[in-house]
Structures are given as C-alpha cells and as structure tokens.
Scaffold this active site. Structure first.
Site, mmCIF file in Angstrom:
data_model
loop_
_atom_site.group_PDB
_atom_site.id
_atom_site.type_symbol
_atom_site.label_atom_id
_atom_site.label_comp_id
_atom_site.label_asym_id
_atom_site.label_seq_id
_atom_site.Cartn_x
_atom_site.Cartn_y
_atom_site.Cartn_z
ATOM 1 N N LYS A 128 10.263 -0.530 26.371
ATOM 2 C CA LYS A 128 11.415 0.441 25.794
ATOM 3 C C LYS A 128 12.870 -0.190 26.385
ATOM 4 O O LYS A 128 12.781 -0.851 27.412
ATOM 5 C CB LYS A 128 11.381 1.806 26.318
ATOM 6 N N LYS A 144 17.724 1.102 31.174
ATOM 7 C CA LYS A 144 18.797 0.595 32.166
ATOM 8 C C LYS A 144 18.201 0.222 33.146
ATOM 9 O O LYS A 144 19.135 -0.897 33.857
ATOM 10 C CB LYS A 144 19.754 1.950 32.288
ATOM 11 N N LYS A 192 8.366 4.494 39.045
ATOM 12 C CA LYS A 192 9.418 4.357 39.757
ATOM 13 C C LYS A 192 9.163 4.063 41.208
ATOM 14 O O LYS A 192 9.844 3.199 42.070
ATOM 15 C CB LYS A 192 10.535 5.584 39.888
HETATM 16 P P1 TYM Z 1 17.652 9.547 31.075
HETATM 17 O O1 TYM Z 1 19.193 9.836 31.588
HETATM 18 O O2 TYM Z 1 16.721 8.443 31.576
HETATM 19 O O3 TYM Z 1 17.750 9.342 29.507
HETATM 20 C C1 TYM Z 1 18.545 10.377 28.530
HETATM 21 C C2 TYM Z 1 17.834 10.439 27.408
HETATM 22 O O4 TYM Z 1 17.588 9.227 26.716
HETATM 23 C C3 TYM Z 1 16.518 8.856 26.280
HETATM 24 N N1 TYM Z 1 15.873 7.365 26.161
HETATM 25 C C4 TYM Z 1 15.384 7.154 25.293
HETATM 26 N N2 TYM Z 1 14.945 7.620 23.751
HETATM 27 C C5 TYM Z 1 14.912 6.508 23.077
HETATM 28 N N3 TYM Z 1 14.466 5.162 23.225
HETATM 29 C C6 TYM Z 1 14.662 4.698 24.676
HETATM 30 N N4 TYM Z 1 14.480 3.508 24.947
HETATM 31 C C7 TYM Z 1 15.287 5.599 25.706
HETATM 32 N N5 TYM Z 1 15.724 5.444 26.934
HETATM 33 C C8 TYM Z 1 16.173 6.697 27.124
HETATM 34 C C9 TYM Z 1 15.387 9.755 27.143
HETATM 35 O O5 TYM Z 1 14.331 10.309 26.849
HETATM 36 C C10 TYM Z 1 16.374 11.212 27.495
HETATM 37 O O6 TYM Z 1 16.349 11.999 26.468
HETATM 38 N N6 TYM Z 1 15.075 13.363 33.380
HETATM 39 C C11 TYM Z 1 15.965 12.806 32.234
HETATM 40 C C12 TYM Z 1 17.338 13.691 32.147
HETATM 41 C C13 TYM Z 1 17.114 15.355 32.401
HETATM 42 C C14 TYM Z 1 16.971 16.070 31.241
HETATM 43 C C15 TYM Z 1 16.723 17.253 32.137
HETATM 44 C C16 TYM Z 1 16.462 15.882 30.166
HETATM 45 C C17 TYM Z 1 17.471 15.943 33.513
HETATM 46 N N7 TYM Z 1 17.301 17.101 33.373
HETATM 47 C C18 TYM Z 1 16.648 18.513 31.274
HETATM 48 C C19 TYM Z 1 16.242 17.196 29.422
HETATM 49 C C20 TYM Z 1 16.184 18.206 29.925
HETATM 50 C C21 TYM Z 1 16.417 11.432 32.258
HETATM 51 O O7 TYM Z 1 16.291 10.893 33.038
HETATM 52 O O8 TYM Z 1 16.872 10.951 31.124
#
Ligand code: TYM
Length: 327
Positions: free
Chosen positions: A192, A195, A109
């Site tokens: 992957k 968004k 990022k």
């Molecule tokens: P975020 O908001 O990017 O994504 C949310 C969840 O979706 C999963 N994900 C995917 N899984 C499979 N294939 C894909 N292409 C794909 N794209 C996204 C992510 O792995 C995630 O589980 N940092 C985290 C949010 C967060 C969090 C936390 C998660 C903040 N605090 C504490 C767990 C525990 C994030 O940016 O996810």
C-alpha cells in the site's frame, strides 16, 4: 459519522485522499459529521513537537481544502477533547491483552524498532481509536482498508460494553469504498502507499509540486505486457493507475479501458500525469491560502472542539454512570 487522520506528515498522500478523505465532504449534508486530527495517536511513535504542531495546522488546512466545511462538520483536534482519553481508559479495561496484541498494525509498527522498545501507547492505540468513534455514537466510519481490523475491535468493544453494562453505544460500521480502499505504492504496487513505508517516488503527496507529481506518475512501475487493462492480480501497477484515473475523473474503469484500447502504457501515463498535476496544483494553492491565516484555523478548531465536547461529554457521563462511578 466520525473519522480521523494522524497529522504525521507535512502532506497527506493519495492513499489517504482516495481511501478516506474524499468521502468526508460527501457526507456533510445528510449526517452529523465529526472529523478529527488524531494528534494523540501521533505521539505513539517517534515524533518532533514542533513538527507535530505545524503538521496539525497543515492537516486542518488540507481537510478544508479537500471540502470539509467547518460550518457543517465539527473539525477538531483530538487532544482538545479530553473525553477521548477518558473513554479510552475504560475501553482498555475491557480489552484483553491477547486481543490487543493481535492487531496487525501494532505488530508491524512494533516489530520495526524492536518490540521491547515499542511504547505502551502504541499498544493501546486501537482502544483510543475505538473511543474516538464510540464517544460520538457514530454509526459509520469512512476509512481505508488498513483500518478495518481496528474497527472490528471497536465493534467488539461496543458490543461487550453494551452486553455487560447495558445498551450504551451504537455499534459502528466501517464505510470502506471498495475500489479505492487500498491505493498502492507507485514503485512497489504489491504494497500500500504509506507515509512511513513507501519510498518518496512511490507516494504522491497532495501538496506536491505538480511537475514532480506528474513525473512520479510517468515513472510509476508498470507490469509486463502493454495492454491497459484492470487485473489486480497480474497487473497491479497498471490497475493501481487505472484506479487513480477513475477516482480523479469519475469515469468507470471499464470506460477508461475502452478509451485506451490499442494505446501504450506511456500514453496512458502521460494523460494521467496531466490529470494529477491539474489536481494537486489548485489543491496546494487552496491549502496554502488557508495556512496564511492561522488565527482563522485556530477559530475553526476551537469551535469544532466545542461541538465535539458537547456530544462527547454526554456519552462519557452515561458511561461513567453505567460503570458505577459516583457522579
Ligand atoms: P491514517 O492517518 O494512517 O490514515 C488516514 C486514512 O487514510 C487511509 N489510508 C489509505 N486508504 C487507501 N489506501 C492507502 N494506501 C491508504 N493509506 C492510508 C486510512 O485507512 C485512514 O482512513 N488510526 C487512523 C486514524 C484514526 C481514526 C480514528 C480513523 C484515529 N482515530 C477514528 C477513523 C476513526 C490512522 O492512523 O489513519
């Protein structure tokens, strides 16, 4: 059990759903479940305040539409529970600069807009995420593959704190469902679904118009050859579609392969496009109905934050005491 998602898009996509969210409702009966909208993480990169507010509501509605039950789970907004930021500060103080600098999401990022322009918040993002998990003494965290490294850091920090200041935190394990841990971009099945990085045609959004979603499946990139067979290495496109088909129907990939023996990619894609349309249509209706009652969403989020704060404040008090802060 805790997990979180950033309210950084108008709609979640299939990667978020199959990689993570789908597991969340399944755990509500047997675990104390905490599900969080990570709005503080959302401001680590460029954002628009009005959009963030709207997306937070949209995200809450989608999680409920996906089966998160506010009676059985604490569904809340990260910024409503100040203990996350308070614990994150403590964790920042036991994390090495080099250790944080090795996080691949930070590197990806921050390299996009030039490393010097990346915010300090983006750099400390993983320690806030570690705080999200540790403050609830979560032992399991359902996420997709791309969050694995952050959870490894979380485990390291929990272990380090325990070692130095006495046993305080449960060391959590990621809960990553192998089959759906990485849903791929429909147009570029070597990356992957994301968004921020995928082109619109590479992503299926949960709130997508069903006809548009169906069309995206029909025009998904498939591989050379015409056999409908799972082969991640040589046939990433069709393998990704098989994963989605299997996740939507509950049928095993082997059973689906068998069903489509001798058929063309086109026939398979038409069948999948119908399944996808049948899924997103009702999902969108449920979400929109929830969005019509903002007062109810506010009530749900306030009550979720109360439940979360009760536990978070206990952990933080213990941490402060261990650190030698005068209480
Ligand atoms: P975020 O908001 O990017 O994504 C949310 C969840 O979706 C999963 N994900 C995917 N899984 C499979 N294939 C894909 N292409 C794909 N794209 C996204 C992510 O792995 C995630 O589980 N940092 C985290 C949010 C967060 C969090 C936390 C998660 C903040 N605090 C504490 C767990 C525990 C994030 O940016 O996810």
């Amino acid at each position: 059990m805790l997990s979180g998602i950033q309210p950084t898009a108008d709609s979640f996509h299939f990667g978020n759903y199959f990689g993570a969210i789908r597991q969340w409702p399944l755990m509500q009966d047997e675990h104390d479940t905490f599900y969080m909208l990570a709005d503080m993480h959302a401001i680590t990169v460029d954002f628009d305040p009005n959009e963030l507010r709207e997306r937070t509501y949209r995200s809450a509605a989608q999680l409920i539409a996906a089966g998160v039950d506010p009676e059985r789970s604490a569904l809340f907004v990260q910024s409503h529970v100040p203990q996350h930021a308070q614990l994150a500060w403590v964790l920042n103080c036991i994390t090495g600069m080099g250790e944080a600098g090795r996080m691949t999401q930070f590197k990806d990022k921050s390299s996009k807009g030039g490393t010097d322009r990346a915010s300090v918040g983006l750099f400390t993002y993983p320690m806030l995420m570690a705080a999200d998990v540790l403050i609830y003494q979560a032992d399991r965290v359902p996420v997709g593959e791309d969050q694995r490294q952050h959870l490894e850091l979380t485990r390291d920090l929990a272990g380090r704190f325990n070692h130095r200041f006495g046993k305080t935190f449960i060391v959590p394990s990621p809960y990553i469902v192998k089959e759906t841990a990485k849903i791929l971009d429909l147009q570029d099945p070597t990356s992957k679904m994301s968004k921020s990085a995928s082109a619109p045609n590479g992503i299926i959004e949960l709130l997508e118009d069903p006809k548009k979603a169906a069309k995206k499946i029909r025009s998904a990139v498939t591989d050379s050859g015409d056999e409908i067979r799972f082969d991640q290495e040589n046939k990433p496109g069709i393998s990704n579609l098989l994963t989605i088909y299997s996740a939507l129907t509950g049928a095993s990939v082997a059973a689906i392969e068998k069903e489509y023996v001798g058929q063309q990619y086109g026939q398979f894609k038409v069948a999948l496009s119908e399944l996808v349309a049948d899924f997103v249509g009702p999902f969108g209706e449920r979400t929109n109905a929830l969005l019509d009652d903002r007062a109810e969403l506010d009530r749900i989020l306030t009550s979720g934050a109360e439940k979360a704060k009760a536990l978070a404040s206990q952990t933080l008090a213990q941490v402060y005491d261990r650190l030698g802060f005068v209480l």
